[in-house]
Write a protein that holds these residues in place. Structure first.
Motif, PDB file in Angstrom:
ATOM      1  N   PRO A 209      16.610  39.852  -8.350  1.00  0.00           N
ATOM      2  CA  PRO A 209      17.741  40.444  -7.609  1.00  0.00           C
ATOM      3  C   PRO A 209      17.499  41.892  -7.226  1.00  0.00           C
ATOM      4  N   ILE A 210      16.719  42.610  -8.031  1.00  0.00           N
ATOM      5  CA  ILE A 210      16.432  44.005  -7.708  1.00  0.00           C
ATOM      6  C   ILE A 210      15.572  44.098  -6.457  1.00  0.00           C
ATOM      7  N   MET A 211      14.559  43.254  -6.349  1.00  0.00           N
ATOM      8  CA  MET A 211      13.678  43.292  -5.192  1.00  0.00           C
ATOM      9  C   MET A 211      14.388  42.825  -3.928  1.00  0.00           C
ATOM     10  N   VAL A 212      15.248  41.830  -4.046  1.00  0.00           N
ATOM     11  CA  VAL A 212      16.026  41.394  -2.885  1.00  0.00           C
ATOM     12  C   VAL A 212      16.917  42.525  -2.395  1.00  0.00           C
ATOM     13  N   ASN A 213      17.562  43.215  -3.326  1.00  0.00           N
ATOM     14  CA  ASN A 213      18.431  44.331  -2.953  1.00  0.00           C
ATOM     15  C   ASN A 213      17.624  45.458  -2.316  1.00  0.00           C
ATOM     16  N   ALA A 214      16.439  45.730  -2.865  1.00  0.00           N
ATOM     17  CA  ALA A 214      15.595  46.786  -2.313  1.00  0.00           C
ATOM     18  C   ALA A 214      15.136  46.446  -0.902  1.00  0.00           C
ATOM     19  N   THR A 215      14.842  45.184  -0.671  1.00  0.00           N
ATOM     20  CA  THR A 215      14.424  44.760   0.673  1.00  0.00           C
ATOM     21  C   THR A 215      15.522  45.022   1.690  1.00  0.00           C
ATOM     22  N   MET A 216      16.753  44.709   1.341  1.00  0.00           N
ATOM     23  CA  MET A 216      17.859  44.923   2.271  1.00  0.00           C
ATOM     24  C   MET A 216      18.196  46.410   2.395  1.00  0.00           C
ATOM     25  N   ASP A 217      17.944  47.184   1.352  1.00  0.00           N
ATOM     26  CA  ASP A 217      18.238  48.617   1.399  1.00  0.00           C
ATOM     27  C   ASP A 217      17.253  49.385   2.266  1.00  0.00           C
ATOM     28  N   LEU A 218      16.064  48.846   2.462  1.00  0.00           N
ATOM     29  CA  LEU A 218      15.043  49.579   3.211  1.00  0.00           C
ATOM     30  C   LEU A 218      15.522  49.905   4.619  1.00  0.00           C
ATOM     31  N   GLY A 219      16.203  48.954   5.257  1.00  0.00           N
ATOM     32  CA  GLY A 219      16.732  49.224   6.585  1.00  0.00           C
ATOM     33  C   GLY A 219      17.762  50.345   6.564  1.00  0.00           C
ATOM     34  N   GLN A 220      18.608  50.378   5.539  1.00  0.00           N
ATOM     35  CA  GLN A 220      19.598  51.448   5.433  1.00  0.00           C
ATOM     36  C   GLN A 220      18.935  52.798   5.215  1.00  0.00           C
TER      37      GLN A 220
END
Length: 290
Positions: A209-220
């Motif tokens: 879940p941490i890596m999934v969240n980080a992937t989506m945060d990269l765009g932000q």
């Protein structure tokens, strides 16, 4: 090869293909997002060879519209917008990746310690995280960047300062839910140290879940870096960073190509990261696939 062997080979390949398809890795979201991100990665590496002009040099008439010579026109100093957009990927994307990486390291470490040890340690770390998250990220990042001074390095530090609590809270929750499982109790029973139990038997099970969240945060983060540069707190002229290019485009409202190119670039990266994050979440969520 005999007919029986060929049949067995085709069955094995077919079974493997069905497993990959069932796992979700052939999700169109992942494929499209991966293609877009691969293209931008290629741009980051190959920009000096594929950009037609020097991004800092005056190569044509000022504020000229898109043409055969300048595909995306020129800016107020006669610099090629297309070349600057390509080089801008080398400014914006590495900073965003570095910010996510540093936030992950700091947040995961502090969150793991807080969730595993609890007590005063947990309360102290989480109250600092709560205070940081009480402010809008952009406002706090602006304040930190303004205190440190303009520049991409200071913008990176400002983003890390406001983004690490997200991963600290996420990691803490994961650690608290995992530390009571049987394999963790078994590790303690055979004499493993607390630190070994944490880093060997708990954290590896918290990664997904941490890596999934980080992937989506990269765009932000890409948008946040551009926002700081737009406000004069990030990249300094004549850097071809996307946010700085949009700032110049805002000053030349009737030449929309100046801001459109970096704006479209940021939108493509942000959407690709969101699609990739959604696809990865579907891949790793076994219950959703069922």
């Amino acid at each position: 090869m005999t007919a029986i062997a060929e049949t067995a080979l085709f069955r094995a390949v077919g079974a493997r293909t069905r497993r990959i398809r069932h796992s979700g890795w052939l999700n169109p979201q992942i494929l499209v997002a991966g293609a877009v991100l691969a293209a931008w990665l290629f741009v980051v590496v190959a920009a000096p060879w594929i950009a037609p002009f020097d991004p800092l040099a005056e190569t044509g008439a000022r504020l000229s519209a898109p043409s055969a010579q300048h595909l995306l026109g020129t800016d107020s100093l006669g610099r090629d917008v297309f070349s600057r957009t390509l080089y801008g990927a080398r400014e914006s994307l590495p900073i965003a990746v570095a910010a996510i990486g540093a936030s992950l390291i700091i947040g995961c470490l502090l969150g793991a310690i807080a969730g595993f040890f609890g007590g005063v340690v947990d309360a102290t770390i989480m109250r600092v995280a709560d205070i940081t998250m009480a402010f809008p990220a952009i406002l706090l990042a602006m304040a930190v960047a303004a205190a440190l001074g303009p520049g991409l390095t200071n913008a990176l530090l400002a983003i890390v300062a406001v983004w690490w609590p997200i991963y600290a809270r996420l990691t803490r929750g994961q650690v608290m839910s995992i530390k009571e499982r049987e394999h963790v109790e078994a590790s303690k029973a055979i004499g493993s140290s607390r630190w070994r139990t944490l880093f060997r038997h708990i954290l590896p099970h918290s990664v997904t879940p941490i890596m999934v969240n980080a992937t989506m945060d990269l765009g932000q983060i890409v948008l946040l870096v551009a926002s700081l540069s737009f406000l004069g707190l990030g990249a300094l002229p004549p850097s071809p960073e996307w946010g700085a290019m949009i700032t110049e485009g805002a000053k030349n409202f009737y030449q929309p190509w100046i801001a459109a190119a970096p704006g479209i670039a940021m939108v493509s990266v942000t959407l690709a990261m969101n699609f990739l994050g959604d696809g990865l979440r579907d891949v790793f969520d076994v219950r959703a696939r069922r």
